[in-house]
Design a protein around this motif. Structure first.
Motif, PDB file in Angstrom:
ATOM      1  N   THR A 283       2.088  29.313   8.330  1.00  0.00           N
ATOM      2  CA  THR A 283       2.325  29.878   9.661  1.00  0.00           C
ATOM      3  C   THR A 283       3.300  31.040   9.543  1.00  0.00           C
ATOM      4  OG1 THR A 283       4.112  28.281  10.038  1.00  0.00           O
ATOM      5  CG2 THR A 283       1.935  27.698  10.896  1.00  0.00           C
TER       6      THR A 283
ATOM      7  N   LYS B  32       5.883  30.678   6.626  1.00  0.00           N
ATOM      8  CA  LYS B  32       6.378  29.337   6.307  1.00  0.00           C
ATOM      9  C   LYS B  32       5.242  28.542   5.668  1.00  0.00           C
ATOM     10  CE  LYS B  32       8.357  25.152   8.408  1.00  0.00           C
ATOM     11  NZ  LYS B  32       9.445  25.058   7.416  1.00  0.00           N
TER      12      LYS B  32
ATOM     13  N   ASP C 133       6.566  33.070  10.538  1.00  0.00           N
ATOM     14  CA  ASP C 133       7.866  32.644  11.066  1.00  0.00           C
ATOM     15  C   ASP C 133       7.961  32.863  12.571  1.00  0.00           C
ATOM     16  OD1 ASP C 133       8.659  31.933   8.536  1.00  0.00           O
ATOM     17  OD2 ASP C 133       9.896  33.709   8.194  1.00  0.00           O
ATOM     18  N   GLU C 134       7.435  33.983  13.046  1.00  0.00           N
ATOM     19  CA  GLU C 134       7.564  34.327  14.461  1.00  0.00           C
ATOM     20  C   GLU C 134       6.742  33.422  15.375  1.00  0.00           C
ATOM     21  OE1 GLU C 134       4.733  38.094  14.984  1.00  0.00           O
ATOM     22  OE2 GLU C 134       5.707  37.976  13.029  1.00  0.00           O
ATOM     23  N   ASP C 135       5.811  32.646  14.786  1.00  0.00           N
ATOM     24  CA  ASP C 135       4.938  31.782  15.593  1.00  0.00           C
ATOM     25  C   ASP C 135       5.395  30.333  15.616  1.00  0.00           C
ATOM     26  OD1 ASP C 135       3.281  33.909  16.173  1.00  0.00           O
ATOM     27  OD2 ASP C 135       1.930  33.530  14.503  1.00  0.00           O
ATOM     28  N   LEU C 136       6.529  30.044  14.962  1.00  0.00           N
ATOM     29  CA  LEU C 136       6.946  28.646  14.804  1.00  0.00           C
ATOM     30  C   LEU C 136       7.245  27.960  16.129  1.00  0.00           C
ATOM     31  CD1 LEU C 136       9.251  28.919  11.651  1.00  0.00           C
ATOM     32  CD2 LEU C 136       6.911  28.065  11.782  1.00  0.00           C
ATOM     33  N   GLN C 137       7.556  28.745  17.166  1.00  0.00           N
ATOM     34  CA  GLN C 137       7.899  28.147  18.457  1.00  0.00           C
ATOM     35  C   GLN C 137       6.794  28.335  19.503  1.00  0.00           C
ATOM     36  OE1 GLN C 137      10.632  26.263  18.573  1.00  0.00           O
ATOM     37  NE2 GLN C 137      10.900  26.856  16.427  1.00  0.00           N
ATOM     38  N   VAL C 138       5.623  28.780  19.083  1.00  0.00           N
ATOM     39  CA  VAL C 138       4.505  28.909  20.023  1.00  0.00           C
ATOM     40  C   VAL C 138       3.981  27.502  20.327  1.00  0.00           C
ATOM     41  CG1 VAL C 138       2.184  29.821  20.369  1.00  0.00           C
ATOM     42  CG2 VAL C 138       3.902  31.186  19.143  1.00  0.00           C
ATOM     43  N   PRO C 139       4.022  27.055  21.585  1.00  0.00           N
ATOM     44  CA  PRO C 139       3.692  25.657  21.906  1.00  0.00           C
ATOM     45  C   PRO C 139       2.322  25.202  21.391  1.00  0.00           C
ATOM     46  CG  PRO C 139       4.712  26.712  23.786  1.00  0.00           C
ATOM     47  CD  PRO C 139       4.484  27.793  22.771  1.00  0.00           C
TER      48      PRO C 139
ATOM     49  N   MET D 272       2.382  24.868  17.631  1.00  0.00           N
ATOM     50  CA  MET D 272       3.210  23.717  17.271  1.00  0.00           C
ATOM     51  C   MET D 272       2.421  22.426  17.451  1.00  0.00           C
ATOM     52  SD  MET D 272       6.853  24.832  18.994  1.00  0.00           S
ATOM     53  CE  MET D 272       7.612  23.232  18.664  1.00  0.00           C
TER      54      MET D 272
ATOM     55  N   GLU E 125       1.242  19.834  14.420  1.00  0.00           N
ATOM     56  CA  GLU E 125       1.539  18.398  14.435  1.00  0.00           C
ATOM     57  C   GLU E 125       0.255  17.584  14.288  1.00  0.00           C
ATOM     58  OE1 GLU E 125       3.757  15.153  14.144  1.00  0.00           O
ATOM     59  OE2 GLU E 125       4.539  17.208  14.287  1.00  0.00           O
TER      60      GLU E 125
END
Length: 276
Positions: free
Chosen positions: A250, A156, A252-258, A261, A265
């Motif tokens: 990043t 991404k 794609d598979e890491d987009l939800q790693v807290p 993330m 931000e």
């Protein structure tokens, strides 16, 4: 086994046992032995030896290469987690950044990481834009920041700020630029095409800081970030056509790693106020 996979990946990319040995700082017989042991374990041939200088991957090697980077990254994560557990239990993030990002942007990010994520350990690798993308695809970094508009599957790309390029230096007919794969090199070639410029002499340098120093001596001209021009150097603005983006990369598979993330931000907030 993991060392064998690392050796295999270098041979796969270079198509050469001798070049792989040079890059890994080991002997060619060691490379050959490791590949033979890997082939024995898999009961298949991984490379067709076309000549002493070229080894062509087999279909089995294509399959193994696609999986090897993820296997090695998982092994790295296991080692990191165990080390962190035994030591301080602090999180660890690996950044890959382009040279322009290293000169004008990353210090701000590091400052905010220090203030807002003091428990995060991090490593930084500086390369050109294409090199950063390759590191991310090979699971050798967790986040990339570049300025060349690269697109690839499963990665991404998020624009996180603007940067104005200018023409800097003395018009001697000599141009100084970066190597292929870099952001500055990409935009310099674009400028040559649009302005129909044919340099009398073209100097390629793989270090942005060195380009600044060469330009400051009056040797010639270069495209530089407006934020990275040496003092007392002639500058010509190139307008909105050469306002480029900084991109955060990043997987794609890491987009939800807290943790990633949270750092994403943080980076967006740091770069929101960048002047174009």
């Amino acid at each position: 086994m993991f060392k064998f996979l690392e050796t295999f990946m270098v041979v796969y990319r270079t198509h050469s046992f001798s070049l792989a040995a040079q890059q890994l700082f080991i002997t060619q017989p060691t490379v050959s032995n490791q590949i033979k042991q890997l082939e024995a374990q898999l009961n298949t041939e991984l490379f067709e030896r076309k000549s002493r200088r070229e080894s062509v991957p087999t279909p089995a090697a294509d399959i193994l290469y696609k999986r090897s980077a993820k296997i090695l990254d998982d092994w790295h994560d296991i080692n990191t987690e165990i080390t962190d557990l035994q030591a301080s239990k602090k999180a660890h993030v690996r950044f890959g950044i382009s040279q322009t990002v290293s000169r004008i942007l990353f210090a701000r990010i590091a400052n905010q990481l220090n203030q807002r994520q003091p428990d995060v350990h991090y490593d930084v690798t500086v390369s050109n834009s294409e090199g950063v993308l390759t590191l991310l695809e090979d699971y050798k970094i967790d986040l990339g920041i570049i300025e060349k508009p690269l697109v690839t599957e499963h990665v991404k790309r998020l624009s996180i700020g603007k940067d104005q390029l200018v023409k800097a230096g003395t018009p001697t007919g000599t141009w100084i630029t970066r190597e292929a794969g870099s952001g500055i090199g990409y935009y310099t070639e674009q400028y040559f095409r649009e302005a129909d410029i044919h340099p009398i002499r073209l100097i390629h340098v793989n270090n942005s800081g060195l380009i600044r120093r060469i330009v400051s001596t009056g040797v010639g001209q270069a495209l530089l970030s407006s934020k990275d021009v040496p003092e007392n150097v002639q500058v010509e603005t190139l307008g909105s056509a050469f306002i480029r983006d900084f991109y955060l990369l990043t997987r794609d598979e890491d987009l939800q790693v807290p943790l990633l993330m949270a750092i994403t931000e943080l980076i967006k907030q740091v770069t929101d106020n960048l002047d174009a």
